[in-house]
Motif scaffolding. Structure first.
Motif, PDB file in Angstrom:
ATOM      1  N   GLN A   1       7.167   0.211 -12.227  1.00  0.00           N
ATOM      2  CA  GLN A   1       8.301   0.448 -13.139  1.00  0.00           C
ATOM      3  C   GLN A   1       9.041  -0.861 -13.402  1.00  0.00           C
ATOM      4  N   ALA A   2       9.167  -1.721 -12.381  1.00  0.00           N
ATOM      5  CA  ALA A   2       9.898  -2.978 -12.530  1.00  0.00           C
ATOM      6  C   ALA A   2       9.204  -3.934 -13.489  1.00  0.00           C
ATOM      7  N   ARG A   3       7.881  -3.841 -13.606  1.00  0.00           N
ATOM      8  CA  ARG A   3       7.172  -4.710 -14.532  1.00  0.00           C
ATOM      9  C   ARG A   3       7.555  -4.392 -15.968  1.00  0.00           C
ATOM     10  N   GLU A   4       7.744  -3.121 -16.272  1.00  0.00           N
ATOM     11  CA  GLU A   4       8.105  -2.695 -17.620  1.00  0.00           C
ATOM     12  C   GLU A   4       9.602  -2.797 -17.860  1.00  0.00           C
ATOM     13  N   ASN A   5      10.388  -2.562 -16.802  1.00  0.00           N
ATOM     14  CA  ASN A   5      11.841  -2.572 -16.934  1.00  0.00           C
ATOM     15  C   ASN A   5      12.454  -3.257 -15.716  1.00  0.00           C
ATOM     16  N   PRO A   6      12.598  -4.603 -15.740  1.00  0.00           N
ATOM     17  CA  PRO A   6      13.140  -5.345 -14.592  1.00  0.00           C
ATOM     18  C   PRO A   6      14.503  -4.845 -14.125  1.00  0.00           C
ATOM     19  N   GLN A   7      15.286  -4.291 -15.065  1.00  0.00           N
ATOM     20  CA  GLN A   7      16.614  -3.798 -14.698  1.00  0.00           C
ATOM     21  C   GLN A   7      16.531  -2.607 -13.732  1.00  0.00           C
ATOM     22  N   ALA A   8      15.427  -1.864 -13.795  1.00  0.00           N
ATOM     23  CA  ALA A   8      15.274  -0.690 -12.923  1.00  0.00           C
ATOM     24  C   ALA A   8      15.205  -1.108 -11.463  1.00  0.00           C
ATOM     25  N   LEU A   9      14.751  -2.346 -11.229  1.00  0.00           N
ATOM     26  CA  LEU A   9      14.626  -2.824  -9.857  1.00  0.00           C
ATOM     27  C   LEU A   9      15.989  -2.913  -9.184  1.00  0.00           C
ATOM     28  N   GLN A  10      17.022  -3.256  -9.996  1.00  0.00           N
ATOM     29  CA  GLN A  10      18.364  -3.351  -9.447  1.00  0.00           C
ATOM     30  C   GLN A  10      18.855  -2.005  -8.929  1.00  0.00           C
TER      31      GLN A  10
ATOM     32  N   LYS B   1      15.237  -3.686   1.634  1.00  0.00           N
ATOM     33  CA  LYS B   1      14.623  -4.462   2.724  1.00  0.00           C
ATOM     34  C   LYS B   1      13.203  -4.866   2.360  1.00  0.00           C
ATOM     35  N   LYS B   2      12.436  -3.932   1.801  1.00  0.00           N
ATOM     36  CA  LYS B   2      11.044  -4.197   1.461  1.00  0.00           C
ATOM     37  C   LYS B   2      10.932  -5.151   0.281  1.00  0.00           C
ATOM     38  N   ILE B   3      11.808  -4.970  -0.717  1.00  0.00           N
ATOM     39  CA  ILE B   3      11.766  -5.856  -1.882  1.00  0.00           C
ATOM     40  C   ILE B   3      12.133  -7.277  -1.488  1.00  0.00           C
ATOM     41  N   ASN B   4      13.163  -7.422  -0.607  1.00  0.00           N
ATOM     42  CA  ASN B   4      13.548  -8.754  -0.129  1.00  0.00           C
ATOM     43  C   ASN B   4      12.409  -9.417   0.642  1.00  0.00           C
ATOM     44  N   MET B   5      11.657  -8.585   1.379  1.00  0.00           N
ATOM     45  CA  MET B   5      10.508  -9.110   2.100  1.00  0.00           C
ATOM     46  C   MET B   5       9.464  -9.651   1.117  1.00  0.00           C
ATOM     47  N   LEU B   6       9.214  -8.914   0.040  1.00  0.00           N
ATOM     48  CA  LEU B   6       8.243  -9.352  -0.962  1.00  0.00           C
ATOM     49  C   LEU B   6       8.723 -10.595  -1.706  1.00  0.00           C
ATOM     50  N   ILE B   7      10.043 -10.666  -1.943  1.00  0.00           N
ATOM     51  CA  ILE B   7      10.603 -11.845  -2.608  1.00  0.00           C
ATOM     52  C   ILE B   7      10.431 -13.070  -1.712  1.00  0.00           C
ATOM     53  N   SER B   8      10.738 -12.885  -0.378  1.00  0.00           N
ATOM     54  CA  SER B   8      10.601 -13.999   0.568  1.00  0.00           C
ATOM     55  C   SER B   8       9.160 -14.470   0.668  1.00  0.00           C
TER      56      SER B   8
ATOM     57  N   GLN C   1       0.813  -1.221   0.000  1.00  0.00           N
ATOM     58  CA  GLN C   1       0.000   0.000   0.000  1.00  0.00           C
ATOM     59  C   GLN C   1       0.842   1.265   0.000  1.00  0.00           C
ATOM     60  N   ASP C   2       2.143   1.102   0.106  1.00  0.00           N
ATOM     61  CA  ASP C   2       3.048   2.264   0.086  1.00  0.00           C
ATOM     62  C   ASP C   2       3.105   2.824  -1.342  1.00  0.00           C
ATOM     63  N   PRO C   3       2.713   4.094  -1.574  1.00  0.00           N
ATOM     64  CA  PRO C   3       2.705   4.689  -2.924  1.00  0.00           C
ATOM     65  C   PRO C   3       4.066   4.616  -3.607  1.00  0.00           C
ATOM     66  N   VAL C   4       5.147   4.826  -2.838  1.00  0.00           N
ATOM     67  CA  VAL C   4       6.496   4.778  -3.431  1.00  0.00           C
ATOM     68  C   VAL C   4       6.780   3.377  -3.943  1.00  0.00           C
ATOM     69  N   MET C   5       6.462   2.353  -3.135  1.00  0.00           N
ATOM     70  CA  MET C   5       6.710   0.979  -3.548  1.00  0.00           C
ATOM     71  C   MET C   5       5.814   0.585  -4.711  1.00  0.00           C
ATOM     72  N   GLN C   6       4.593   1.115  -4.742  1.00  0.00           N
ATOM     73  CA  GLN C   6       3.706   0.837  -5.873  1.00  0.00           C
ATOM     74  C   GLN C   6       4.321   1.352  -7.177  1.00  0.00           C
ATOM     75  N   GLY C   7       4.942   2.536  -7.100  1.00  0.00           N
ATOM     76  CA  GLY C   7       5.589   3.104  -8.286  1.00  0.00           C
ATOM     77  C   GLY C   7       6.784   2.281  -8.726  1.00  0.00           C
ATOM     78  N   ILE C   8       7.579   1.829  -7.735  1.00  0.00           N
ATOM     79  CA  ILE C   8       8.778   1.029  -8.051  1.00  0.00           C
ATOM     80  C   ILE C   8       8.375  -0.299  -8.687  1.00  0.00           C
ATOM     81  N   LEU C   9       7.362  -0.943  -8.109  1.00  0.00           N
ATOM     82  CA  LEU C   9       6.918  -2.237  -8.634  1.00  0.00           C
ATOM     83  C   LEU C   9       6.324  -2.085 -10.033  1.00  0.00           C
TER      84      LEU C   9
END
Length: 596
Positions: free
Chosen positions: A563-572, A582-589, A553-561
């Motif tokens: 963007q990552a769908r269109e450009n996976p490299q941006a996630l790096q 920390k948050k991305i690792n939590m979502l991956i786990s 529900q975090d607006p910043v994380m919603q934007g990052i996710l």
């Protein structure tokens, strides 16, 4: 087994404290424990019943007392008192006369007989109104009763005032109220000049008594068993103390009269209170020597240990602690002898505790605070006792500190830990902690051994103390996280590790790899499938995890996710930010983000 004498002494103590029902219970036990009937015990219990205005029982015990020893004069004063309480003036008169036949010099019986005769004359001269018309016809009666020290407290009750007014308006019709309300008996006795409080003998009566005679008639203190039946009870019959001029009597009789003999000591309460008031004024002015002199004057005038307690307070403020100790000890000793109120004795003990506390003698301070609480329990003294006990423990702990011994205990604990002897390792590290309570290693090491014993909550507590002692002690964070992980407290575990990561990065990052390993393990265990759970059910449960919901529900994380769908490299690139990583690792786990 408690003896009859011990029960009797217990009864005396309760009577002195005006706990008359308890006194009755104790005297009853004394009677039951006696090998043969004892007239003194029935006399004591009769006085206790009379203090509660239980005239039937008081009379029954008085009659028993007289039947056991018809030659004992004192028993007839008990009998007379109970009869007077019933309003049986003729029977009371007979009992007093019988007492005087056996003991012509008995001052108590003489005074009682005089009072009863006055009551009979008043009743006979006024017909059926028992003489109330003549006594209650004063228009200023209510005001006078309110101002009289003996009746002032009683007249604060509106119901009693109303009864007095009713008797004033109709003495004959309301005469029977006297027999149903003992307070009215006190009022009528006051109007007739009868002393209802059983006063001590007039000081002048003893003026010519020789010291030799006084000593010969005073019973041993250990045998003083008669309750203060004559000077403290509120029986509805007068009495005075018996003369010390009488020849010594048998031991049992001396025991019964002991309290009366003590009360026969000349005293001037008004003069004593005046001296006390002057002493208090001087005390407030910090004129302690002058205050002490006034308190001494008060004590010499009237034996009340309040004056000794006050003197001890002045000596304490003056800084003369040894003198204050002696005064308090005297107050306790004298208080026992005169059967002072247990609350006053408690104050003496409490002051002793405070004095020893001031002298830094904590053991004696605890001793006397405890004695004070045994006499009378108060929050203030209890607080002082506990505070002093804590200080003793603190000092003992400080005295135990020894860095060399602490190091020996650490090495011993390490040896036990290597041998997998976890209980002895815990014990050794505990000794290390006592010897060096500020060394964080002792707590951390003990936590490691506690984890081996599966005592996880205790391990967490030890780690918290270690962190408090040394906030940069990374090993304590790691051990705490391991204990939390084993308790399946995944959120707390990950929070501990995040704090450890931040501390470690500032210190050079030597433990970052170990911290990340535990973190990933905690994250995986947190979101792994539960036995029997389908992948869909697992995903549904994970999606409801509060922390996952918050991230999504975090607006910043919603934007990052997005963007990552269109450009996976941006996630790096975003992963370079520690908070985002920390948050991305939590979502991956949690399986929300899947990597190939």
């Amino acid at each position: 087994m408690t003896t009859a004498d011990e029960y009797k002494a217990e009864g005396n103590k309760y009577f002195a404290a005006k706990e008359f029902q308890k006194a009755i219970d104790s005297f009853t036990k004394a009677i039951e424990a006696s090998s043969e009937p004892n007239h003194v015990l029935y006399s004591n219990r009769s006085g206790s019943y009379a203090s509660l205005k239980d005239w039937p029982q008081a009379l029954k015990d008085a009659e028993k007392c007289v039947s056991l020893d018809p030659s004992w004069a004192k028993g007839y004063t008990r009998l007379a008192g109970a009869q007077f309480g019933f309003g049986n003036f003729e029977d009371a008169e007979k009992a007093y006369k019988k007492c005087l036949e056996l003991d012509p010099s008995n001052a108590q019986a003489k005074k009682g007989l005089e009072s009863v005769e006055n009551a009979v004359k008043a009743r006979n001269s006024n017909g059926d109104d028992m003489g109330l018309g003549a006594m209650f016809n004063d228009p200023n009666l209510i005001t006078k009763l309110k101002n009289n020290p003996k009746t002032a407290e009683l007249m604060k009750d509106p119901d009693l005032v109303a009864k007095v007014l009713q008797i004033q308006s109709n003495p004959k019709g309301n005469a029977t109220q006297l027999l149903t309300d003992p307070r009215l008996m006190t009022i009528i006795a006051t109007l007739m000049g009868i002393d209802m409080d059983f006063p001590s003998e007039d000081p002048s009566a003893n003026a010519n008594t020789s010291k030799e005679t006084s000593k010969s008639t005073e019973p041993p203190k250990s045998e003083a068993t008669e309750s203060k039946s004559e000077d403290t009870s509120s029986q509805s019959t007068p009495s005075t103390t018996e003369s010390k001029k009488d020849a010594p009597k048998p031991q049992e009789e001396q025991e019964d009269e002991d309290v009366e003999m003590q009360d026969a000591v000349p005293s001037d309460k008004d003069a004593a209170d005046k001296a006390k008031a002057e002493g208090n004024t001087l005390y407030k002015q910090k004129k302690f020597d002058e205050a002490i002199a006034q308190y001494d004057k008060a004590w010499e005038s009237h034996k009340d240990i309040t004056y000794l307690n006050n003197r001890a307070a002045a000596e304490y403020e003056k800084g003369d602690y040894d003198a204050a100790i002696k005064t308090c000890e005297k107050a306790v000793e004298e208080g026992r002898d005169i059967r002072a109120d247990y609350k006053l004795i408690a104050k003496s003990f409490a002051r002793l505790g405070s004095i020893y506390l001031k002298k830094d003698d904590l053991e004696n301070a605890v001793k006397y605070f405890d004695k004070s609480l045994t006499e009378h329990r108060t929050p203030d003294v209890l607080s002082k006792l506990r505070s002093t006990q804590r200080e003793i423990k603190l000092r003992e702990a400080k005295a135990y500190i020894n860095p060399e011994k602490a190091e020996e205990a650490r090495l011993e604990g390490k040896e036990y830990f290597t041998k997998q002897d976890w209980p002895n390792a815990v014990k050794a590290y505990g000794e290390m902690i006592k010897r060096a309570p500020d060394d964080a290693r002792g707590y951390s090491n003990r936590a490691a051994a506690l984890i081996k014993l599966l005592s996880f909550p205790d391990a967490v507590r030890d780690c918290d103390i270690a962190i408090e002692k040394d906030p940069d002690f990374i090993r304590a964070y790691i051990r705490k996280a391991n204990a939390q992980l084993l308790m399946k407290e995944y959120t707390h575990c990950m929070e501990t590790l995040q704090e450890a990561r931040e501390k470690d990065q500032k210190l050079g990052g030597k433990s970052i790899h170990e911290i990340d390993q535990i973190y990933n393990k905690a994250a995986m265990q947190r979101f792994q499938a539960i036995d029997g759970e389908t992948p869909e059910q697992t995903m549904e449960r994970v999606s409801k995890d509060p922390e996952i919901v918050k991230i999504l529900q975090d607006p910043v994380m919603q934007g990052i996710l997005s963007q990552a769908r269109e450009n996976p490299q941006a996630l790096q690139e975003h992963m370079k930010n520690p908070e985002v990583a920390k948050k991305i690792n939590m979502l991956i786990s949690a399986g929300v983000i899947r990597t190939r």
